[in-house]
Design a protein around this motif. Structure first.
Motif, PDB file in Angstrom:
ATOM      1  N   ALA A   1     -28.381  15.474  44.211  1.00 35.19           N
ATOM      2  CA  ALA A   1     -28.596  14.086  43.769  1.00 35.19           C
ATOM      3  C   ALA A   1     -28.569  13.144  44.959  1.00 35.19           C
ATOM      4  CB  ALA A   1     -27.547  13.692  42.733  1.00 35.19           C
ATOM      5  N   ARG A   2     -27.650  13.375  45.904  1.00 30.67           N
ATOM      6  CA  ARG A   2     -27.565  12.529  47.102  1.00 30.67           C
ATOM      7  C   ARG A   2     -28.815  12.688  47.965  1.00 30.67           C
ATOM      8  NH1 ARG A   2     -27.983   9.596  50.623  1.00 30.67           N
ATOM      9  NH2 ARG A   2     -26.399   8.532  51.852  1.00 30.67           N
TER      10      ARG A   2
ATOM     11  N   ALA B   1     -24.255  17.506  42.988  1.00 41.32           N
ATOM     12  CA  ALA B   1     -23.924  16.233  43.646  1.00 41.32           C
ATOM     13  C   ALA B   1     -24.685  16.093  44.957  1.00 41.32           C
ATOM     14  CB  ALA B   1     -22.416  16.148  43.899  1.00 41.32           C
ATOM     15  N   VAL B   2     -24.737  17.158  45.701  1.00 36.92           N
ATOM     16  CA  VAL B   2     -25.447  17.119  46.987  1.00 36.92           C
ATOM     17  C   VAL B   2     -26.950  16.942  46.764  1.00 36.92           C
ATOM     18  CG1 VAL B   2     -26.039  18.475  49.021  1.00 36.92           C
ATOM     19  CG2 VAL B   2     -23.697  18.439  48.182  1.00 36.92           C
TER      20      VAL B   2
ATOM     21  N   SER C   1     -28.552  10.542  54.405  1.00 37.66           N
ATOM     22  CA  SER C   1     -28.706  11.545  53.344  1.00 37.66           C
ATOM     23  C   SER C   1     -28.565  12.951  53.911  1.00 37.66           C
ATOM     24  CB  SER C   1     -30.069  11.407  52.669  1.00 37.66           C
ATOM     25  OG  SER C   1     -30.150  10.196  51.982  1.00 37.66           O
TER      26      SER C   1
ATOM     27  N   TRP D   1     -19.459  14.883  42.329  1.00 31.15           N
ATOM     28  CA  TRP D   1     -18.559  15.292  43.420  1.00 31.15           C
ATOM     29  C   TRP D   1     -17.107  15.115  42.990  1.00 31.15           C
ATOM     30  CZ3 TRP D   1     -14.895  13.974  47.051  1.00 31.15           C
ATOM     31  CH2 TRP D   1     -14.879  14.733  48.221  1.00 31.15           C
TER      32      TRP D   1
ATOM     33  N   TYR E   1     -26.973   7.786  43.511  1.00 35.90           N
ATOM     34  CA  TYR E   1     -25.679   7.694  44.193  1.00 35.90           C
ATOM     35  C   TYR E   1     -24.543   7.814  43.174  1.00 35.90           C
ATOM     36  CZ  TYR E   1     -27.889   5.799  48.454  1.00 35.90           C
ATOM     37  OH  TYR E   1     -28.637   5.611  49.587  1.00 35.90           O
TER      38      TYR E   1
ATOM     39  N   SER F   1     -24.346  11.372  41.938  1.00 43.81           N
ATOM     40  CA  SER F   1     -23.793  12.214  42.990  1.00 43.81           C
ATOM     41  C   SER F   1     -22.282  12.041  43.096  1.00 43.81           C
ATOM     42  CB  SER F   1     -24.456  11.879  44.329  1.00 43.81           C
ATOM     43  OG  SER F   1     -23.879  12.617  45.368  1.00 43.81           O
TER      44      SER F   1
END
Length: 104
Positions: free
Chosen positions: A61-62, A58-59, A26, A83, A76, A79
């Protein structure tokens, strides 16, 4: 150095020191998918704020997927969708001008 690159460095340090809090993968995604991808979009063109916001989301969420592993799969998916959406947005907005022959 942008915010996501700094956040990625801090997250990687946290993942090394406290792997029970954050997975190393992560932290690496914050650095790579976030920091480098965001700088790539910024260098290529002055993209709209929506494209940047989608990539930052997106980042995040990741990162959340690495923290809350019980909810990892939906995060995932979110994200990845954000992205892809950021780069698809770039392609939609600027693709035609990039594919057109240069004026003489």
């Amino acid at each position: 150095m942008d915010l996501l690159t700094r956040l990625g460095a801090l997250a990687k340090g946290l993942a090394i020191l406290r792997p029970d809090l954050l997975a190393l993968g992560s932290a690496q995604h914050i650095w790579m998918a976030g920091g480098f991808a965001l700088m790539t979009l910024a260098v290529m063109i002055r993209a709209t704020l929506a494209i940047f916001a989608a990539l930052v989301a997106a980042v995040l969420a990741r990162l959340c997927a690495g923290i809350w592993e019980h909810s990892a799969m939906p995060l995932y998916t979110l994200s990845a969708a954000l992205w892809i959406g950021a780069f698809l947005g770039f392609a939609v907005l600027y693709g035609s001008s990039l594919l057109r022959p240069k004026a003489a």
